[in-house]
Design an enzyme around this catalytic site. Structure first.
Site, mmCIF file in Angstrom:
data_model
loop_
_atom_site.group_PDB
_atom_site.id
_atom_site.type_symbol
_atom_site.label_atom_id
_atom_site.label_comp_id
_atom_site.label_asym_id
_atom_site.label_seq_id
_atom_site.Cartn_x
_atom_site.Cartn_y
_atom_site.Cartn_z
ATOM 1 N NE ARG A 266 -0.077 7.421 14.816
ATOM 2 C CZ ARG A 266 -0.025 8.682 15.225
ATOM 3 N NH1 ARG A 266 -0.651 9.060 16.332
ATOM 4 N NH2 ARG A 266 0.642 9.589 14.527
ATOM 5 N NE ARG B 248 -4.038 8.570 12.810
ATOM 6 C CZ ARG B 248 -3.777 9.456 13.751
ATOM 7 N NH1 ARG B 248 -4.699 9.762 14.655
ATOM 8 N NH2 ARG B 248 -2.584 10.035 13.816
ATOM 9 C CG ASN C 236 -0.085 3.264 13.597
ATOM 10 O OD1 ASN C 236 0.740 3.296 14.500
ATOM 11 N ND2 ASN C 236 -0.105 4.122 12.588
ATOM 12 C CG ASN D 99 -4.064 -2.738 11.538
ATOM 13 O OD1 ASN D 99 -4.734 -3.202 10.611
ATOM 14 N ND2 ASN D 99 -3.641 -1.500 11.561
ATOM 15 C CG ASP E 282 -0.819 -6.064 -0.532
ATOM 16 O OD1 ASP E 282 -0.484 -4.981 0.003
ATOM 17 O OD2 ASP E 282 -2.007 -6.479 -0.516
ATOM 18 N N GLY F 36 0.832 -1.204 0.000
ATOM 19 C CA GLY F 36 0.000 0.000 0.000
ATOM 20 C C GLY F 36 0.863 1.249 0.000
ATOM 21 N NE ARG G 52 4.467 13.104 10.404
ATOM 22 C CZ ARG G 52 3.713 12.029 10.492
ATOM 23 N NH1 ARG G 52 3.351 11.555 11.686
ATOM 24 N NH2 ARG G 52 3.289 11.414 9.406
ATOM 25 C CB VAL H 264 5.429 0.238 9.667
ATOM 26 C CG1 VAL H 264 4.923 1.617 9.280
ATOM 27 C CG2 VAL H 264 6.929 0.140 9.397
HETATM 28 N N1 NAD Z 1 4.408 3.566 12.514
HETATM 29 C C1 NAD Z 1 4.223 4.627 11.750
HETATM 30 O O1 NAD Z 1 4.877 5.654 11.921
HETATM 31 C C2 NAD Z 1 3.229 4.582 10.620
HETATM 32 C C3 NAD Z 1 3.247 5.551 9.618
HETATM 33 C C4 NAD Z 1 2.310 5.475 8.595
HETATM 34 C C5 NAD Z 1 1.381 4.435 8.565
HETATM 35 N N2 NAD Z 1 1.410 3.506 9.549
HETATM 36 C C6 NAD Z 1 0.495 2.370 9.519
HETATM 37 O O2 NAD Z 1 0.903 1.505 8.456
HETATM 38 C C7 NAD Z 1 -0.216 0.724 8.040
HETATM 39 C C8 NAD Z 1 -0.334 0.781 6.520
HETATM 40 O O3 NAD Z 1 -0.692 2.057 6.093
HETATM 41 P P1 NAD Z 1 -0.908 2.357 4.525
HETATM 42 O O4 NAD Z 1 -1.223 3.788 4.406
HETATM 43 O O5 NAD Z 1 0.210 1.783 3.744
HETATM 44 O O6 NAD Z 1 -2.230 1.488 4.252
HETATM 45 P P2 NAD Z 1 -2.711 0.904 2.829
HETATM 46 O O7 NAD Z 1 -4.126 0.519 2.986
HETATM 47 O O8 NAD Z 1 -2.328 1.830 1.739
HETATM 48 O O9 NAD Z 1 -1.825 -0.421 2.656
HETATM 49 C C9 NAD Z 1 -1.937 -1.532 3.479
HETATM 50 C C10 NAD Z 1 -1.708 -2.769 2.628
HETATM 51 O O10 NAD Z 1 -1.687 -3.911 3.485
HETATM 52 C C11 NAD Z 1 -2.206 -4.971 2.719
HETATM 53 N N3 NAD Z 1 -2.594 -6.087 3.599
HETATM 54 C C12 NAD Z 1 -3.660 -6.190 4.416
HETATM 55 N N4 NAD Z 1 -3.655 -7.382 5.036
HETATM 56 C C13 NAD Z 1 -2.567 -8.041 4.606
HETATM 57 C C14 NAD Z 1 -2.010 -9.304 4.885
HETATM 58 N N5 NAD Z 1 -2.589 -10.150 5.751
HETATM 59 N N6 NAD Z 1 -0.876 -9.671 4.261
HETATM 60 C C15 NAD Z 1 -0.273 -8.839 3.376
HETATM 61 N N7 NAD Z 1 -0.751 -7.613 3.067
HETATM 62 C C16 NAD Z 1 -1.886 -7.227 3.677
HETATM 63 C C17 NAD Z 1 -3.387 -4.369 1.988
HETATM 64 O O11 NAD Z 1 -3.795 -5.161 0.876
HETATM 65 C C18 NAD Z 1 -2.802 -3.019 1.594
HETATM 66 O O12 NAD Z 1 -2.257 -3.037 0.292
HETATM 67 C C19 NAD Z 1 -1.419 1.292 8.785
HETATM 68 O O13 NAD Z 1 -1.712 0.497 9.909
HETATM 69 C C20 NAD Z 1 -0.947 2.666 9.222
HETATM 70 O O14 NAD Z 1 -1.630 3.138 10.354
HETATM 71 C C21 NAD Z 1 2.292 3.566 10.571
HETATM 72 O O1 LMR Z 2 -1.097 8.992 11.693
HETATM 73 C C1 LMR Z 2 -1.239 7.814 11.396
HETATM 74 O O2 LMR Z 2 -2.253 7.157 11.688
HETATM 75 C C2 LMR Z 2 -0.179 7.117 10.604
HETATM 76 C C3 LMR Z 2 1.178 7.213 11.203
HETATM 77 O O3 LMR Z 2 1.237 6.680 12.483
HETATM 78 C C4 LMR Z 2 1.742 8.604 11.143
HETATM 79 O O4 LMR Z 2 2.152 9.127 12.187
HETATM 80 O O5 LMR Z 2 1.790 9.166 10.042
#
Ligand code: NAD
Ligand code: LMR
Length: 308
Positions: free
Chosen positions: A88, A82, A120, A95, A32, A9, A151, A118
């Site tokens: 989160r 989210r 959440n 998740n 994926d 994603g 940030r 990564v």
């Molecule tokens: N820790 C951080 O700082 C941080 C930063 C940004 C996003 N995130 C988190 O990262 C996650 C992904 O965000 P995103 O914007 O890429 O979401 P997104 O929806 O664009 O991508 C998520 C992908 O995961 C895939 N997926 C779902 N279940 C799966 C599985 N069992 N096996 C393999 N793939 C699977 C989906 O098909 C999708 O393509 C979210 O939980 C988001 O909150 C965390």
């Molecule tokens: O804000 C979010 O939910 C995604 C990620 O944790 C971020 O800080 O960008």
């Protein structure tokens, strides 16, 4: 160095792109669950190789973990992001199941891997990987602080009217709107404490803007951010791949450090070829300590929702 990124994603693709552009990994596998999606992202990214000048080989896989075998580092970005107005923590229900299944499948094919979490709510997902996989603690790393610190530096530079490269600062604590602890006392502009340049009130505003950095972007984008998250992950993977021993705030299992136990939360660590080489137990002021304790209480509360 072989790196697997689970989730093709927004964040997963950004991670793969930045890792490839930095040209330190021989191979990146994107996996994926959505049929053909990872293969498509990998092909699109490979078609940037001659334009961006990298030799990293990127391949995609639809849920076939044999393609991820013997990865040195695996990044878990699979799961839902989210939407505006959500926290989160609200993502835990969906998740947790995904992260548990994905981490087990990754380790089955790459028993010596280092995992970067990564998805959440990240601190709780990192704790879940600890509780369910039995990997040593140095090989389970949560990404949040590297992003939150980037940030923080962005907001500091804005307040100071300074170039970002002149600014340094770190955010510890939980990766949540309330739990982040931006260390304003230690932030500097070219070694000079930022408090020499801006008022306490302006610094407090920087702190608040930093803490809601993810929520602000989610409000603007309709989903959460990906460029800075991808760049933050790539910096951590590079530190591991190149054994740089740089310090990053990362979510790690604490066993008494900072007076905290039995949770994963963001603290400064040294990253190198073994993953977390050491936890850097810096001296905190009484106020910072109490903010970190409050943050830890929030993370523990979310952890208690896990079905372990
Ligand atoms: N820790 C951080 O700082 C941080 C930063 C940004 C996003 N995130 C988190 O990262 C996650 C992904 O965000 P995103 O914007 O890429 O979401 P997104 O929806 O664009 O991508 C998520 C992908 O995961 C895939 N997926 C779902 N279940 C799966 C599985 N069992 N096996 C393999 N793939 C699977 C989906 O098909 C999708 O393509 C979210 O939980 C988001 O909150 C965390
Ligand atoms: O804000 C979010 O939910 C995604 C990620 O944790 C971020 O800080 O960008």
């Amino acid at each position: 160095m072989k790196v697997t990124v689970v989730g093709a994603g927004a964040v997963g693709a950004s991670c793969a792109e930045y890792i490839a552009i930095k040209n330190f990994a021989s191979e990146v596998v994107i996996l994926d669950i959505k049929e053909g999606f990872a293969e498509g992202k990998a092909m699109d990214l490979m078609q940037t190789a001659s334009l961006n000048g990298f030799d990293t080989k990127i391949t995609g896989s639809t849920n076939d973990y044999t393609k991820t075998a013997n990865s040195d580092v695996c990044v878990i970005t699979s799961g839902i992001p989210r939407k505006p107005g959500m926290t989160r923590e609200e993502l835990i229900g969906i998740n947790a199941g995904i992260v548990k299944m994905v981490s087990a499948s990754l380790i089955e094919h790459s028993p010596n891997t280092i995992i970067i979490v990564v998805s959440n709510p990240m601190d709780t997902m990192t704790y879940l990987v600890h509780k369910t996989t039995g990997l040593p603690k140095n090989r389970i790393i949560g990404m949040g602080g590297a992003l939150d610190s980037a940030r923080f530096k962005y907001r500091l530079a804005e307040a100071l009217g300074a170039p970002i490269s002149d600014v340094d600062g770190m955010v510890i604590g939980g990766h949540s709107d309330k739990g982040m602890v931006p260390l304003t006392r230690l932030a500097t502009r070219n070694s000079v404490p930022v408090s020499e340049f801006i008022s306490e009130e302006r610094l407090e505003q920087v702190k608040q803007d930093t803490k809601v950095g993810g929520a602000t972007l989610t409000g603007l984008l309709g989903t959460s951010a990906w460029y800075a998250p991808g760049a933050a992950v790539s910096g951590m993977v590079q530190a591991i791949a190149c054994d740089t021993k740089k310090i990053f705030p990362c979510s790690t299992l604490l066993e008494g450090e900072f007076g905290l136990n039995d949770l994963c939360i963001g603290v400064p660590v040294v990253l190198g070829k073994n993953g977390i080489e050491s936890i850097v137990e810096i001296n905190l002021s009484d106020a910072e300590k109490s903010h970190l304790e409050e943050s830890a209480a929030g993370v523990s509360k979310t952890n208690s929702l896990l079905e372990l």
